[in-house]
Motif scaffolding. Structure first.
Motif: not given
Length: 244
Positions: A36-60
């Protein structure tokens, strides 16, 4: 807008972070607390903008500095110094042995760097500017990112090593003006602490013998009845002339 970048009290940041400890525990150990936190949802939106899934980002191993994730993880006018202080406190509160089941697939370092640190930055900025909505604080954080670059840097002090006078109270030597001889000086910033590193101390070369014989020492030794030691050709000629 005039951001309070020149008035940030960095010494009080650790205490301000510690006051958030109870809330931070929830978002680190409860996987539902951050949704429910705004910054977390912004982080997820940035992942989508950069073309990463959470799993892909974790491997960077490295996040591109051109990415929205990297850009929006900076904490505004608090700058790199504020980020480093906050991260240092978080690593004390949540050491590497902290369970990460609630934040998988992200590592603890990724979770703290790209979500928790910006989240704390928003809280601090909201307090600084008396803002009630996290969204507004987040937007101001993003807008003030470049302001930290305009904070004046401490003027360096030129310290001479070793001190001119024996028994000076400071182990760092004495301070000089820029127009004095600084051939053997090492530079410390006004915020530096501790003694001058060994590598920065000028090395005084040891004196080597010149390789010439003392012309009078063998003659004086011979007169005194002592072994004159090795003599040069000129000294031998001088001695033979005296004997004749």
């Amino acid at each position: 807008m005039n951001w309070p970048a020149l008035h940030v009290d960095f010494q009080h940041i650790p205490n301000r972070v510690l006051k958030l400890y109870d809330k931070l525990q929830h978002i680190v150990f409860d996987n539902e607390a951050c949704k429910a936190l705004f910054v977390w949802n912004s982080f997820k939106a940035d992942l989508e903008t950069d073309g990463y899934t959470m799993a892909q980002f974790s491997r960077l191993q490295h996040v591109p500095i051109s990415s929205a994730i990297w850009h929006n993880s900076r904490i505004g006018y608090y700058g790199l110094k504020g980020t480093a202080i906050i991260m240092h406190v978080l690593m004390q509160l949540f050491p590497p042995t902290t369970p990460t089941d609630a934040i998988q697939p992200l590592s603890l370092w990724q979770y703290l760097s790209y979500f928790v640190v910006p989240h704390i930055g928003c809280q601090l900025i909201a307090e600084d500017l008396s803002i009630s909505m996290t969204m507004n604080a987040y937007n101001l954080m993003v807008q003030s990112m470049d302001q930290s670059n305009h904070r004046p840097r401490p003027k360096p002090r030129i310290i001479l090593w070793p001190p001119k006078q024996v028994g000076e109270s400071s182990s760092l030597g004495h301070e000089v003006n820029e127009d004095q001889d600084v051939g053997r000086a090492s530079v410390l910033t006004s915020t530096g602490h501790g003694s001058v590193p060994q590598a920065s101390r000028p090395q005084v070369p040891s004196k080597k013998p010149c390789g010439r014989w003392n012309k009078t020492a063998p003659v004086e030794a011979e007169v005194a009845g002592q072994d004159p030691g090795p003599v040069s050709t000129g000294q031998r000629t001088q001695r033979n002339a005296r004997q004749k």
